[in-house]
Write a protein that holds these residues in place. Structure first.
Motif, mmCIF file in Angstrom:
data_model
loop_
_atom_site.group_PDB
_atom_site.id
_atom_site.type_symbol
_atom_site.label_atom_id
_atom_site.label_comp_id
_atom_site.label_asym_id
_atom_site.label_seq_id
_atom_site.Cartn_x
_atom_site.Cartn_y
_atom_site.Cartn_z
ATOM 1 N N PHE A 1 0.831 -1.204 0.000
ATOM 2 C CA PHE A 1 0.000 0.000 0.000
ATOM 3 C C PHE A 1 0.868 1.258 0.000
ATOM 4 N N ALA A 2 0.343 2.324 -0.609
ATOM 5 C CA ALA A 2 0.929 3.645 -0.425
ATOM 6 C C ALA A 2 0.670 4.090 1.010
ATOM 7 N N ASP A 3 1.584 4.885 1.560
ATOM 8 C CA ASP A 3 1.452 5.282 2.965
ATOM 9 C C ASP A 3 0.161 6.046 3.241
ATOM 10 N N TRP A 4 -0.281 6.897 2.287
ATOM 11 C CA TRP A 4 -1.515 7.646 2.510
ATOM 12 C C TRP A 4 -2.727 6.727 2.599
ATOM 13 N N MET A 5 -2.604 5.538 2.050
ATOM 14 C CA MET A 5 -3.722 4.596 2.041
ATOM 15 C C MET A 5 -3.925 3.947 3.412
ATOM 16 N N VAL A 6 -2.853 3.734 4.154
ATOM 17 C CA VAL A 6 -2.936 2.937 5.383
ATOM 18 C C VAL A 6 -2.550 3.730 6.630
ATOM 19 N N ARG A 7 -2.459 5.041 6.513
ATOM 20 C CA ARG A 7 -2.025 5.846 7.668
ATOM 21 C C ARG A 7 -2.929 5.627 8.873
ATOM 22 N N ASP A 8 -4.230 5.674 8.675
ATOM 23 C CA ASP A 8 -5.171 5.513 9.800
ATOM 24 C C ASP A 8 -5.134 4.093 10.343
ATOM 25 N N GLU A 9 -5.040 3.101 9.456
ATOM 26 C CA GLU A 9 -5.051 1.696 9.883
ATOM 27 C C GLU A 9 -3.785 1.343 10.672
ATOM 28 N N LEU A 10 -2.659 1.924 10.295
ATOM 29 C CA LEU A 10 -1.430 1.692 11.062
ATOM 30 C C LEU A 10 -1.508 2.378 12.421
ATOM 31 N N ALA A 11 -2.064 3.575 12.446
ATOM 32 C CA ALA A 11 -2.178 4.305 13.711
ATOM 33 C C ALA A 11 -3.119 3.602 14.686
ATOM 34 N N SER A 12 -4.192 2.993 14.155
ATOM 35 C CA SER A 12 -5.168 2.328 15.029
ATOM 36 C C SER A 12 -4.754 0.908 15.397
ATOM 37 N N GLY A 13 -3.758 0.349 14.708
ATOM 38 C CA GLY A 13 -3.356 -1.027 14.957
ATOM 39 C C GLY A 13 -4.120 -2.039 14.127
ATOM 40 N N ALA A 14 -4.987 -1.581 13.225
ATOM 41 C CA ALA A 14 -5.714 -2.515 12.367
ATOM 42 C C ALA A 14 -4.772 -3.221 11.401
ATOM 43 N N LEU A 15 -3.662 -2.568 11.067
ATOM 44 C CA LEU A 15 -2.606 -3.160 10.247
ATOM 45 C C LEU A 15 -1.256 -2.908 10.911
ATOM 46 N N VAL A 16 -0.295 -3.757 10.579
ATOM 47 C CA VAL A 16 1.086 -3.543 11.019
ATOM 48 C C VAL A 16 1.977 -3.554 9.788
ATOM 49 N N GLU A 17 3.021 -2.730 9.829
ATOM 50 C CA GLU A 17 3.995 -2.724 8.738
ATOM 51 C C GLU A 17 4.969 -3.878 8.960
ATOM 52 N N LEU A 18 5.174 -4.679 7.938
ATOM 53 C CA LEU A 18 5.964 -5.896 8.110
ATOM 54 C C LEU A 18 7.468 -5.654 8.036
ATOM 55 N N PHE A 19 7.908 -4.756 7.176
ATOM 56 C CA PHE A 19 9.351 -4.573 6.962
ATOM 57 C C PHE A 19 9.705 -3.083 7.007
ATOM 58 N N PRO A 20 9.541 -2.450 8.168
ATOM 59 C CA PRO A 20 9.747 -0.993 8.246
ATOM 60 C C PRO A 20 11.174 -0.551 7.964
ATOM 61 N N GLU A 21 12.130 -1.462 8.061
ATOM 62 C CA GLU A 21 13.522 -1.087 7.824
ATOM 63 C C GLU A 21 13.862 -1.062 6.337
ATOM 64 N N TYR A 22 12.932 -1.429 5.485
ATOM 65 C CA TYR A 22 13.149 -1.453 4.038
ATOM 66 C C TYR A 22 12.303 -0.390 3.352
ATOM 67 N N ALA A 23 12.852 0.196 2.303
ATOM 68 C CA ALA A 23 12.023 0.931 1.342
ATOM 69 C C ALA A 23 11.480 -0.096 0.355
ATOM 70 N N VAL A 24 10.244 0.079 -0.043
ATOM 71 C CA VAL A 24 9.621 -0.914 -0.919
ATOM 72 C C VAL A 24 8.776 -0.203 -1.970
ATOM 73 N N THR A 25 8.678 -0.780 -3.147
ATOM 74 C CA THR A 25 7.869 -0.227 -4.218
ATOM 75 C C THR A 25 7.555 -1.321 -5.222
ATOM 76 N N ALA A 26 6.608 -1.033 -6.096
ATOM 77 C CA ALA A 26 6.345 -1.928 -7.223
ATOM 78 C C ALA A 26 6.910 -1.351 -8.509
ATOM 79 N N THR A 27 7.185 -0.043 -8.502
ATOM 80 C CA THR A 27 7.619 0.614 -9.740
ATOM 81 C C THR A 27 8.889 1.419 -9.553
ATOM 82 N N ASP A 28 8.836 2.445 -8.688
ATOM 83 C CA ASP A 28 9.925 3.397 -8.539
ATOM 84 C C ASP A 28 9.984 3.818 -7.082
ATOM 85 N N PHE A 29 11.201 3.922 -6.548
ATOM 86 C CA PHE A 29 11.333 4.311 -5.146
ATOM 87 C C PHE A 29 11.024 5.791 -4.924
#
Length: 305
Positions: free
Chosen positions: A243-271
């Motif tokens: 997901f793009a960060d703007w997509m999951v900002r609320d879900e990460l803040a509420s704990g509904a989702l967790v980021e799996l690899f926060p130490e990595y930058a990740v993309t499907a196309t371009d960093f």
């Protein structure tokens, strides 16, 4: 002829349809047709070629448009300048964005925009189709990438970052099944939730803190074309997703989702990714568009240079 007649001619030339312009103006197509016919009678020249599908400019019409459109822009500029010191922006701004970005990022700002500019009307068009701004009469677009169209002006709205996320329940269940999610390579053992776009559904790119980049193949049997539905599935524990960060900002803040690899930058196309504001290139930018550009840049924390 009056100024409104000229404005209708310009709209028809841009939109290519009496019916579309009539819809925009809240009138019937026959009224628009009569206005254009009256203008042609007055000028004694045919400006538009009519067909069952689309209006196209004649050679004379193209020359007339090239002279008239800048004059109308200059009249609008003069009116805008006269009102700048004494009045708030008025009129309707037609703004387009993708469905997901519009729902997650634009819609929550509309109450504040209305409060700041009570005389400004908003026509928000949410679509995942990249509309032609000129032919569709769009003042301003939010796109998740810069434009390659030289006829458009681009202003960066916000940098974006992508994250691989899953629900806490999915992560806990994976541990119980001895399927770790400690490193990107662990995704090979999981059925990921995939956005059904060519660059998103087969591999994701990861970059570690040292700058080393790796390509990780991803697989899954749930492909979804809408990011909002993808988000719902991830929150409900169906698997990891990108997901793009703007997509999951609320879900990460509420704990509904967790980021799996926060130490990595990740993309499907371009960093280096960002959201951009795009508008048609022309000499005069209406004040109503300028104030919305400034408002959005301020709200997204990307101040003007």
């Amino acid at each position: 002829m009056d100024i409104e007649t000229l404005r209708i001619f310009v709209r028809v030339a841009q939109r290519g349809s009496f019916a579309v312009v009539a819809r925009d103006c809240g009138t019937d197509p026959s009224s628009i047709s009569r206005t254009i016919a009256g203008l042609e009678d007055e000028l004694q020249v045919r400006l538009l070629q009519r067909s069952t599908r689309r209006m196209t400019l004649t050679e004379a019409g193209a020359k007339y448009l090239a002279r008239v459109e800048p004059l109308l822009d200059e009249l609008d500029r003069a009116k805008d300048d006269a009102l700048t010191t004494s009045a708030e922006p008025i009129g309707i701004i037609r703004l387009t964005a993708s469905v997901a970005f519009g729902q997650k990022c634009i819609a929550p700002l509309l109450p504040e925009l209305r409060e700041a500019f009570p005389d400004l009307g908003i026509d928000l068009v949410l679509t995942d189709v990249n509309l032609d701004l000129v032919s569709e009469g769009v003042d301003l677009a939010v796109r998740l990438g810069p434009s390659r169209d030289s006829a458009l002006i681009g202003v960066k709205l916000a940098d974006t970052r992508y994250r691989v996320c899953a629900s806490p329940a999915y992560v806990a269940g994976s541990r119980e099944r001895e399927l770790p999610l400690a490193a990107p390579a662990d995704l090979a053992a999981h059925r990921c939730l995939l956005l059904n776009l060519p660059d998103y559904r087969s591999r994701w790119l990861f970059r570690d803190s040292g700058g080393a980049t790796s390509e990780i193949a991803v697989d899954g049997d749930v492909l979804i074309s809408n990011p909002l539905v993808l988000l719902t599935c991830a929150v409900n524990g169906m698997g990891p997703a990108l997901f793009a960060d703007w997509m999951v900002r609320d879900e990460l803040a509420s704990g509904a989702l967790v980021e799996l690899f926060p130490e990595y930058a990740v993309t499907a196309t371009d960093f280096e990714t960002a959201a951009w504001l795009l508008y048609p290139s022309r000499t005069y930018l209406p004040r109503k568009v300028r104030v919305v550009i400034d408002f959005l840049r301020r709200e997204f924390g990307h101040s003007a240079p």
